[in-house]
Design a protein around this motif. Sequence first.
Motif, mmCIF file in Angstrom:
data_model
loop_
_atom_site.group_PDB
_atom_site.id
_atom_site.type_symbol
_atom_site.label_atom_id
_atom_site.label_comp_id
_atom_site.label_asym_id
_atom_site.label_seq_id
_atom_site.Cartn_x
_atom_site.Cartn_y
_atom_site.Cartn_z
ATOM 1 N N ALA A 1 0.826 -1.203 0.000
ATOM 2 C CA ALA A 1 0.000 0.000 0.000
ATOM 3 C C ALA A 1 0.864 1.258 0.000
ATOM 4 N N TYR A 2 1.885 1.280 0.857
ATOM 5 C CA TYR A 2 2.769 2.451 0.911
ATOM 6 C C TYR A 2 3.548 2.607 -0.393
ATOM 7 N N LEU A 3 3.948 1.482 -0.970
ATOM 8 C CA LEU A 3 4.642 1.554 -2.255
ATOM 9 C C LEU A 3 3.726 2.157 -3.314
ATOM 10 N N SER A 4 2.470 1.742 -3.327
ATOM 11 C CA SER A 4 1.498 2.291 -4.284
ATOM 12 C C SER A 4 1.287 3.775 -4.075
ATOM 13 N N HIS A 5 1.290 4.196 -2.815
ATOM 14 C CA HIS A 5 1.030 5.604 -2.505
ATOM 15 C C HIS A 5 2.090 6.524 -3.099
ATOM 16 N N ASN A 6 3.277 5.984 -3.339
ATOM 17 C CA ASN A 6 4.353 6.795 -3.906
ATOM 18 C C ASN A 6 4.092 7.211 -5.346
ATOM 19 N N VAL A 7 3.031 6.704 -5.949
ATOM 20 C CA VAL A 7 2.675 7.149 -7.290
ATOM 21 C C VAL A 7 2.357 8.637 -7.299
ATOM 22 N N PHE A 8 2.001 9.189 -6.149
ATOM 23 C CA PHE A 8 1.682 10.613 -6.096
ATOM 24 C C PHE A 8 2.923 11.492 -6.239
ATOM 25 N N SER A 9 4.105 10.889 -6.208
ATOM 26 C CA SER A 9 5.316 11.659 -6.516
ATOM 27 C C SER A 9 5.330 12.079 -7.984
ATOM 28 N N VAL A 10 4.491 11.433 -8.787
ATOM 29 C CA VAL A 10 4.393 11.758 -10.221
ATOM 30 C C VAL A 10 3.321 12.819 -10.476
ATOM 31 N N TRP A 11 2.447 13.068 -9.487
ATOM 32 C CA TRP A 11 1.239 13.878 -9.697
ATOM 33 C C TRP A 11 1.523 15.206 -10.387
ATOM 34 N N ALA A 12 2.475 15.992 -9.848
ATOM 35 C CA ALA A 12 2.717 17.332 -10.389
ATOM 36 C C ALA A 12 3.268 17.259 -11.821
ATOM 37 N N ILE B 1 -8.465 19.636 -3.482
ATOM 38 C CA ILE B 1 -9.627 18.764 -3.644
ATOM 39 C C ILE B 1 -9.343 17.392 -3.032
ATOM 40 N N VAL B 2 -8.134 16.874 -3.275
ATOM 41 C CA VAL B 2 -7.734 15.604 -2.657
ATOM 42 C C VAL B 2 -7.834 15.698 -1.141
ATOM 43 N N GLY B 3 -7.346 16.811 -0.583
ATOM 44 C CA GLY B 3 -7.370 16.996 0.863
ATOM 45 C C GLY B 3 -8.770 17.070 1.434
ATOM 46 N N PHE C 1 -9.768 -1.962 -2.514
ATOM 47 C CA PHE C 1 -10.451 -2.172 -3.799
ATOM 48 C C PHE C 1 -10.750 -0.836 -4.483
ATOM 49 N N PHE C 2 -11.291 0.109 -3.711
ATOM 50 C CA PHE C 2 -11.602 1.413 -4.301
ATOM 51 C C PHE C 2 -10.332 2.158 -4.703
ATOM 52 N N GLY C 3 -9.275 2.041 -3.880
ATOM 53 C CA GLY C 3 -8.017 2.701 -4.232
ATOM 54 C C GLY C 3 -7.466 2.187 -5.542
ATOM 55 N N ALA C 4 -7.482 0.857 -5.721
ATOM 56 C CA ALA C 4 -6.976 0.267 -6.963
ATOM 57 C C ALA C 4 -7.808 0.705 -8.164
ATOM 58 N N SER C 5 -9.125 0.722 -8.003
ATOM 59 C CA SER C 5 -10.007 1.136 -9.101
ATOM 60 C C SER C 5 -9.757 2.582 -9.495
ATOM 61 N N GLY C 6 -9.585 3.450 -8.497
ATOM 62 C CA GLY C 6 -9.324 4.862 -8.773
ATOM 63 C C GLY C 6 -8.009 5.075 -9.493
ATOM 64 N N ALA D 1 -11.982 13.448 -11.386
ATOM 65 C CA ALA D 1 -13.078 12.516 -11.095
ATOM 66 C C ALA D 1 -12.577 11.254 -10.400
ATOM 67 N N SER D 2 -11.300 10.912 -10.620
ATOM 68 C CA SER D 2 -10.743 9.713 -9.974
ATOM 69 C C SER D 2 -10.437 9.945 -8.496
ATOM 70 N N VAL D 3 -10.347 11.209 -8.090
ATOM 71 C CA VAL D 3 -9.918 11.534 -6.722
ATOM 72 C C VAL D 3 -10.837 10.953 -5.650
ATOM 73 N N PRO D 4 -12.184 11.120 -5.733
ATOM 74 C CA PRO D 4 -13.027 10.538 -4.679
ATOM 75 C C PRO D 4 -12.917 9.025 -4.579
ATOM 76 N N ILE D 5 -12.720 8.359 -5.719
ATOM 77 C CA ILE D 5 -12.608 6.895 -5.705
ATOM 78 C C ILE D 5 -11.298 6.475 -5.056
ATOM 79 N N ILE D 6 -10.196 7.132 -5.450
ATOM 80 C CA ILE D 6 -8.907 6.833 -4.823
ATOM 81 C C ILE D 6 -8.963 7.134 -3.323
ATOM 82 N N SER D 7 -9.628 8.224 -2.953
ATOM 83 C CA SER D 7 -9.648 8.657 -1.559
ATOM 84 C C SER D 7 -10.391 7.694 -0.641
#
Length: 468
Positions: free
Chosen positions: A261-272, A292-294, A323-328, A343-349
């Motif tokens: 899960a923590y490894l997946s969360h590092n995808v947000f280093s690509v966000w900007a 909006i994410v916050g 499950f919702f995080g993966a789908s988002g 639109a993906s933000v609420p699902i990921i959140s």
Amino acid sequence: MIRAFGGYAWHVFGEADPPEVDTTAATRLRSCSTAMKSRPAAVIFILVTVTLDILAMGLIIPVLPKLILDFLGGEMTDAAKWSARFAVVFAVMQFFFSPLLGVLSDRFGRRPIILLSNLGLGLDYIVMAMAPTLSWLFLGRIISGITTSSIPTAMAYIADVTPKEKRAGAFGLIGVAFGIGFTFGPAIGGLAGDVNPRLAFWIAAALSLANWLWGYFFVPESLSREQRKAFELRRANPVGSLTLLRSHPELWRLTTIQFLAYLSHNVFSVWALYAIYRYSWSQGMIGISLMIVGIVTAVISGGLTGRMVTRFGEKRTLYIGQFFGASGMIIAGLAKTGAWLLASVPIISLWNVSMPAAQSMMTHRVSEREQGELQGALQSMRSITFIIGPWLFLRIFGWFIEAKNPIHLPGAPYFLAGALLFTAMLMATRVEQPEIRPTSTGPVRDTVPPESIPSAPIAPIVDSQENI
């Protein structure tokens, strides 16, 4: 040596040497009564500390990649590589220092560690604000990795003052603090970055130093003298600290799940960089998107986590959130427009409900005297993912956007994150849910009444009807 360090730590924060513990029955009864009354207020105090900390961190998220890009003359591929290096060095420092600080918090209490972290972080942001070269900025990131320890210590603080059966909800409130911090931090940082990227670092420094003052005057100690554990270098070793995570089969399984899960969360280093490359977003728009994410994170963490744990239990909450995080993540990778990404933000959140559930399940499997060590070990494990994750996702992003390569797939990092979360979800279905006995009655001995701490002035703890 340890004794000398302990005395130093107490004197740094205006405290005398730790007094002898009064073990009389009357004192114990009075301490237990006050401790039960102070729990909600103590949680509120530490939530303010975490919120200010995350607010300061959130400020620099939209501007650090742009500042790196400016130092490199606008070369996007090089910026992706240097962003990965910044993330990796930050994680390496946390890997080595988080277990040490976690064990020290078990020995000397949570409050001194939190204060040292906030003060160091505030001074570090000043260094980064004044950095004349990329090398100075890199040095500032190294210092950030050393000093950013208040979050795992705050988790141990929450475990100190919250009964076991209520910890998932209390850890969910940490998610609210993250949500608030990431609501206003990136938004303010993005707007400040449009004026001057360095302005965001100055604001972050002011917030961190204000956080230090808040902690000095208002945050009480949570770990009583009798619950503290002697310092052992073996436990402070970053590799040795991971031994605790293997002490129980279910704890190790949860650790593996959290690692993914923590490894997946590092995808947000690509966000900007992803938003700049694919949608041509400005720093202000990046800040608004993170706001909006916050907001969504705060709403879900504060309003949904406790209800889901009550209705479905910690185990089901864990894999439903994943499950919702993966789908988002899959939706974010497929998003051809900025609107679809948002639109993906609420699902990921919705993924946020799983983190407190896993955290709570892990605290049930160690003793009360090992909560700080557990949080330090988890932070060390999390740091390993911070070493691997940003490098992995940013390099994948850089490879799939490079013109010379045959496949152009900028959403590839999000597809990988989704696959990792689906794997974690499948593993979570096999975790055993421990039986938890309510601890709301009987003596409470794991919290120090604020009035018993000979420290700087502390706000009075009042009776509260709030249930955590």
